[in-house]
Structures are given as structure tokens and as C-alpha cells.
Motif scaffolding. Sequence first.
Motif, PDB file in Angstrom:
ATOM      1  N   TYR A  81      47.092  46.448  30.543  1.00 51.37           N
ATOM      2  CA  TYR A  81      47.954  46.750  31.968  1.00 51.37           C
ATOM      3  C   TYR A  81      47.823  45.542  32.837  1.00 51.37           C
ATOM      4  O   TYR A  81      47.065  44.707  33.011  1.00 51.37           O
ATOM      5  CB  TYR A  81      47.129  47.929  32.650  1.00 51.37           C
ATOM      6  N   ALA A  82      49.038  45.500  33.733  1.00 52.00           N
ATOM      7  CA  ALA A  82      49.028  44.391  34.600  1.00 52.00           C
ATOM      8  C   ALA A  82      48.611  45.156  35.880  1.00 52.00           C
ATOM      9  O   ALA A  82      48.877  46.286  36.337  1.00 52.00           O
ATOM     10  CB  ALA A  82      50.627  44.160  35.086  1.00 52.00           C
ATOM     11  N   VAL A  83      47.820  44.530  36.572  1.00 54.97           N
ATOM     12  CA  VAL A  83      47.032  45.203  37.764  1.00 54.97           C
ATOM     13  C   VAL A  83      47.297  44.540  38.975  1.00 54.97           C
ATOM     14  O   VAL A  83      47.116  43.062  39.068  1.00 54.97           O
ATOM     15  CB  VAL A  83      45.551  45.173  37.504  1.00 54.97           C
ATOM     16  N   SER A  84      47.533  44.942  40.138  1.00 52.92           N
ATOM     17  CA  SER A  84      47.679  44.296  41.659  1.00 52.92           C
ATOM     18  C   SER A  84      46.430  45.002  42.335  1.00 52.92           C
ATOM     19  O   SER A  84      46.871  46.198  42.577  1.00 52.92           O
ATOM     20  CB  SER A  84      49.231  44.423  41.854  1.00 52.92           C
ATOM     21  N   GLY A  85      45.535  44.146  42.780  1.00 52.93           N
ATOM     22  CA  GLY A  85      44.626  44.757  43.571  1.00 52.93           C
ATOM     23  C   GLY A  85      44.689  44.398  45.130  1.00 52.93           C
ATOM     24  O   GLY A  85      45.140  43.151  45.437  1.00 52.93           O
ATOM     25  N   TYR A  86      44.413  45.315  46.040  1.00 53.51           N
ATOM     26  CA  TYR A  86      44.514  45.206  47.213  1.00 53.51           C
ATOM     27  C   TYR A  86      43.142  45.650  47.960  1.00 53.51           C
ATOM     28  O   TYR A  86      42.880  47.057  47.667  1.00 53.51           O
ATOM     29  CB  TYR A  86      45.587  45.682  47.746  1.00 53.51           C
ATOM     30  N   SER A  87      42.492  44.886  48.887  1.00 54.26           N
ATOM     31  CA  SER A  87      41.328  45.649  49.674  1.00 54.26           C
ATOM     32  C   SER A  87      42.001  46.050  50.958  1.00 54.26           C
ATOM     33  O   SER A  87      41.335  46.596  51.671  1.00 54.26           O
ATOM     34  CB  SER A  87      40.238  44.312  49.743  1.00 54.26           C
TER      35      SER A  87
ATOM     36  N   PRO B  76      52.540  48.156  31.393  1.00 52.37           N
ATOM     37  CA  PRO B  76      52.551  49.019  32.674  1.00 52.37           C
ATOM     38  C   PRO B  76      51.800  48.259  33.925  1.00 52.37           C
ATOM     39  O   PRO B  76      50.864  47.557  33.815  1.00 52.37           O
ATOM     40  CB  PRO B  76      51.730  50.136  32.186  1.00 52.37           C
ATOM     41  N   HIS B  77      52.313  48.445  35.117  1.00 51.98           N
ATOM     42  CA  HIS B  77      51.785  47.782  36.143  1.00 51.98           C
ATOM     43  C   HIS B  77      51.208  48.973  36.935  1.00 51.98           C
ATOM     44  O   HIS B  77      51.844  49.858  37.406  1.00 51.98           O
ATOM     45  CB  HIS B  77      53.070  47.230  36.883  1.00 51.98           C
ATOM     46  N   VAL B  78      50.044  48.776  37.376  1.00 49.22           N
ATOM     47  CA  VAL B  78      49.202  49.536  38.131  1.00 49.22           C
ATOM     48  C   VAL B  78      48.815  48.690  39.357  1.00 49.22           C
ATOM     49  O   VAL B  78      48.436  47.530  39.371  1.00 49.22           O
ATOM     50  CB  VAL B  78      47.954  49.837  37.369  1.00 49.22           C
ATOM     51  N   MET B  79      48.928  49.401  40.468  1.00 49.19           N
ATOM     52  CA  MET B  79      48.452  48.974  41.929  1.00 49.19           C
ATOM     53  C   MET B  79      47.211  49.666  42.282  1.00 49.19           C
ATOM     54  O   MET B  79      47.147  51.106  42.319  1.00 49.19           O
ATOM     55  CB  MET B  79      49.474  49.327  42.964  1.00 49.19           C
ATOM     56  N   TYR B  80      46.201  49.216  42.270  1.00 45.68           N
ATOM     57  CA  TYR B  80      44.789  49.511  43.007  1.00 45.68           C
ATOM     58  C   TYR B  80      44.371  49.278  44.174  1.00 45.68           C
ATOM     59  O   TYR B  80      44.513  47.896  44.627  1.00 45.68           O
ATOM     60  CB  TYR B  80      43.784  49.036  41.709  1.00 45.68           C
ATOM     61  N   VAL B  81      44.039  49.884  45.019  1.00 43.23           N
ATOM     62  CA  VAL B  81      43.855  49.821  46.357  1.00 43.23           C
ATOM     63  C   VAL B  81      42.474  50.380  46.742  1.00 43.23           C
ATOM     64  O   VAL B  81      42.123  51.571  46.947  1.00 43.23           O
ATOM     65  CB  VAL B  81      44.703  50.309  47.431  1.00 43.23           C
TER      66      VAL B  81
END
Length: 736
Positions: A630-636, A606-611
Motif C-alpha cells: 500500500y501507499a501510505v501518507s502519514g500525518y501527526s 492503493p493509497h491510505v492516509m493515516y492520521v
Amino acid sequence: MTEPDLSFLDPAAWRHLAPVAPLAAQRAPAAGLSAEALVAELERQNEVLRYSQAVAESTYERFETLFASVPLALMVLDSHDVVVQANAMAHRCFQPGERDRPLTALLPFVRAQDAPRVQAAFAQARNQGHSQAKEVVFAIGADGRITGDLHIARIEAPQDALPQFLCAVIDQGPLLAERQALQRSARALQQRNGQLHASQKRLAAVIDAALDAIVCVDQHQRITVFNPRAAALFQCHASDALGSRLERFLPDAAAVLAQARSGTREMMAQSASGQPLALEVSLSFERHAQGQTTTVFARDLTGRKKAEAERNELEAQLRESHKMQAVGTMAGGIAHDFNNILGAILGNVALAQADCAPDSPVLQSLLEIDKAGRRARDLVRQILTFSRNQPPQRSVLSLADMVHDTERLLRVTLPPAIGLQMQLQPGLPWVLADATQVGQALLNLCTNAIHAIGSGRGSIHVEAATVSADQHLIERLGLAPGDYVALSVRDTGPGMDAATLERIFEPFFTTKPVGQGTGLGLAVVHGVMRSHEGSVAVHSRPGQGSCFTLYFPVAPGSAQQAAAGPEPVAPALFPGNTPGSAPANASADMPSRTPGLAESAPRRQPHVMYVDDDPALVFLVQRLLRRRGYAVSGYSDPRQARAALRAAPQDYDLLVTDYNMPGFCGVDLVREARSIRPELPVALTSGHVTAEIEQAALAEGARALIHKPDDVQALCATVQGLLAGNDPGAPGAPAI
């Protein structure tokens, strides 16, 4: 011998002299006188006649002189209205110019409407000897006129002679003008008197109807006017006040009147019974021949003073409300940033604990850091409760049950010297409240009461009753009209002064020694009551203890709910999301799956986008979720996250975004994500959650609202539940 000519004599002289000559002629033969004697007798008689003639001439001259010089218009008229004789005054009056009508007859000069009266007057004079006609108008010349009284006297004449009349015209013009002027003056004076009387009546009516007390005093300061308003103000009848000295009601009046200055000033007065009065007094001075009259206008300031006191109280409450609102806003802002810091601390501590061996000496330090972080988190939650940024989970509850639950907790920790007394009204209505926050508020009040009593003996009284908000309570506490349950906590402590009362609800204000209190107890109580649409009232005086009263609005239909009992409330992410079901607004967007196909298909990570605008939190969440598979893509930067989602919308299984980011709102990102991929589950995180935020997130289709800082297990459980809810075929999918 010829007889003397006596025609010049007037008729009256003829009456005296006529018998003389015949008498002499009769006497001579009878006496037998001689011729010489007869001549002598005749000479003697002639002498008498000459004397009589001289007397008559003198009388006639005097008559002529008088007739000519008398300042009246005199005329002798015969019975045919012919002017036999007229004096100079008559000619001047009736014929002032040569071209005017000559005075030969009188009636042509008489005005037509006055002619009958004049003729009647002549007839009366013929019969009675005299008469008069008042205010006869005589026309003179073309435009002239004389207004006068006509006096008529009949002249005695022989029986066969035509009667003659002596007429006198007395000019009444000046007298009439003067009389008319006097009449006009009298009418004007009468009208002026009427106006003055009416003015006096109006003035009396104005004085009687005036809203101010009006008191007039003479030069000796004796009351001469005392209107009804003054009688009501000073509680004294006017008949009793008249004649009294002004000092009876205004003790300081003498000093004020001595200055003789007009203007408005405040003075203390007293009623007839001695009751003090606060007045606004205005003076007016009038000087006249009898002395000086002073008018006192007095207005009662009791109502104004009371209104000013209430206004000052309301202004103080408004300033306090604005101050608390400002402090709450500041606290919410601080809590937002502090939540991010605490989230990073607690998350990294959890990761460090997972990396440490059970027997590692570092583990104990990490446990202490975790304990301190959780205490800081609880402190932030108290600040959020005060600032009303954390909405209560309100439900229909029995306040009596909550009070009894808090009572059991208090009796365990209550010092032996302090007694606890409960007095709850039977059949209290239900209230719409958060049981945890209400218990916290009651516990804070009782704890403060225990600390106020100290080590000495005392007691705490907890009372609850139903009250209806009256106008005074509504204005003083800002409550809405309706019924309330009043929960009071009263102690026998030392009480508080006015300066302390003004600051008791300020956060971090405390009267305890350093290290023995945070100053947030009453601030939390204030925030709880505001979030419950109620209010808190305080009454305290030094040496008389303190009483805190909490006003909770009665829940609508509480009587029926009290009989049936409140329904159990199941936890849910949003209202309307029941356990085990997807949100109503997202069910239509979720694609249906066949369980058999889902079980046989290979599963990807599962791929999670965290902002989030805090890079530390982004880094922490990436580490936490990656460790759980989990696969996580983080963005500030939310704009970069939006671009990445738009570039590959099918690559992500969950979007978790912060609500408050610089220049960007998380709700906007939720809306755009739903427009890019409608079935994508979205969660919103925030450090200070309000009802507005919750409603906005629900309206845009968010599945969950995560409170910061949450512990690691709660965050991971929410992510796991959202991902499993999006894939019902996943094993062990929990209900969110």
C-alpha cells in the motif's frame, strides 16, 4: 276664760288632747262643784294642757329637726301632687340652682317612662298605706338626673281632709354605679373565666395533638401531664403514668432537672417495658407559689438515627462511586497513551520478526517481547473494562449456560480441598449481557474465593435466582426498578473487615502478598456490572466468609426469547452492517462499477492516509502497510491531513484517523473528509471506545472502528477489507 291656742300641735297630739276639755266641762255640773272648785279643776287641766303643749312642741321640734337634717330627700305631698313641705336635702337635690325648676310638684321631675309606675305607687299607698317605686329617674335642671327609689307613706288625717303622703327619695346613683361596676366586673370576670376555660381547652387540645411527647412534673418530680404521644412513645397509658416519678421513663432526669437549665439535649430513655429509647429532650421551667413545674418535651430520634445511618451509607456509596469514576477516568486516560506505546512496541516487534531469519537467535527475544506486550495489552483491556470505556458486546443470553460454561473451567483448576456447589433457579429469564465479560467476572469472583479459602478446606456456593428490586435495594445499589437475575458467589473463607470492604473495588488494591495479585479482579467485576447497567453487592464479616451478588437486568421479552432461543449474532463493524455488504449510510455514495471494466483496467497501488497524534504510530503503520503493497501518507497533525485531502481528494482510497488528538476530534475529521469526498471509506481508531464514540462515528459515515492496540494482522486485515469493500472487483475481497 278663753281657750288656749293649740293649733301648733300635730294631728297626733290633737288625738291625745282633744277629749280633755269637753270631759272637764261635762264633769263639773255632774259633780256639783262650786265655782272655786271648778276654777281649781280648770287650772289643773290648763296645767296638763300646758304640759301637753310643751311635750307637743318638743316633739314637733324634734320632728322638724329630724325632717330637716335627715340625709334623704323628704317631701309631704297632697293628693294633687302639691309639695306641702320639703326638707333642705330635697330642695338641694331637685333645685340645685336658682334657675332650676322649683320643687312645687313631684311628677314634673319624673321621667316620662317612669311616670305610670309613680302614679301607680301613689294609688297603692292611698289604699294600703305605703308603697315604693324602684329606680325612678328624676330629671334635674337641663342635663342632670337622679336615679333613686321612691318610698311613699300615707299620713293619717281626718276623714274629710285630703290625704297627704310622706315621700322619701333614696338616691341609688352611687349604689347603681357600684352595682353596675360590680356587674361589669362580674361580666368581665365571667368572660375572662370563659376565655381562660377556652384557653385551657385549647392548650389541652394542643398538648393532646402535639407530635412530641409532653410530660409535666411538679416540684416532687411527679408526673401531672402525660399526653397521648408520650403514652405511645413510652408504651404506657396516661392513667398509669400520672403520679409516677419521671425517673421511671428518664433515668437521668434527676441530674438534668437539678441543673434547672432550659435547652435541647439528647438523652437515653426507656419505655414502660424497659426498651431503650433515644430521645431529643427540651425542658421548660415555671416557678409559682406552690413550687416549680417542669415541662419535658421529648422527640423520638430512632427514625432520625436510622435515616442518618442510611444517609451516611448512601454518602459513603456516593463517595465510593465518585472515587471509582475518577479512577476510571484516570485509567482510561492512561490506557489511551499506553495503547499508543503498546501499539508501537507490538508493531515494531512484528516488523522485526518478519526481518529475522527463522534460525536467528534474536527471534526468541522478539517472541518474549511480543508475549510481554500482549500481556500488557490484556492488562490495559482489564483497566478499560473497569473504567467502562470499552463497551460490551451485549446480546440476549442465558445466564445459566454461561455459569455452566464457567463451572467446567473452574472444576479443572479447583483445588481438591475446596468444593464447588451450584444452585440455579429453574427457568431463569434471559439477560442482555456480554458472555465474555460475564464469564470473566464470575471467574474473578470464584478465583478470589479460592484464594480467600487458601490451603484449608472450604466450599464455594454459586447461586442464581430472579429477584425484584425493592426500594431498599434501589437506594442502596442505585438500581433501576425492575426484575434482575441475582448471581451470588459465597465462600467459607475468613471474611473481611469494614476497612477492607471499603477498598475492595479500588484498582490495584489487594490483600495478597507482593507478586501474587494485581488488584484488578474485583475492579473488573465492578466495571463489568456498571457497563451492564447492574450492580454488585458485598456482604462479609470476619470469620463468616464473604458473599458477592451480581444483579443483571432481565432482558425485555425474555420469556419469549427463552422459548425460541437467542438468535446467533454475526460479527460486524457497526450494527446494521451485515457481512458482505457495505454500510447502509455509504451505499448511496459508492459509485457502481462494471466488473468487466474493473478486471481489464490497470490497477494502481492503493493509497491510505493515516492520521495519529503519536509520530511513532504513524511511522509504524507506514512501514506495516507499505510492506503489504500500500501507499501510505502519514500525518501527526490532523489539520495538515485535512489540507492534503482537500488539495487532492481523488489520490486517496482510505482514511484511517485517531479519535482523540490534542485540540482536534477524529469525528470532525471524518465529517470533513465525507464532505470533501463522500464515497471515500473512513475508519476511526481509539484506545477507549464508548457507545457515544461508536454512535458519533456511525452517524458521520465511518465504515469501521479499530480498537488500539490491535495486532498487526487485525489492522492489516481491516485495511484490506475496507479497500476491497470499496472495490468489489478486486480479487479476494473479504467481507467486513
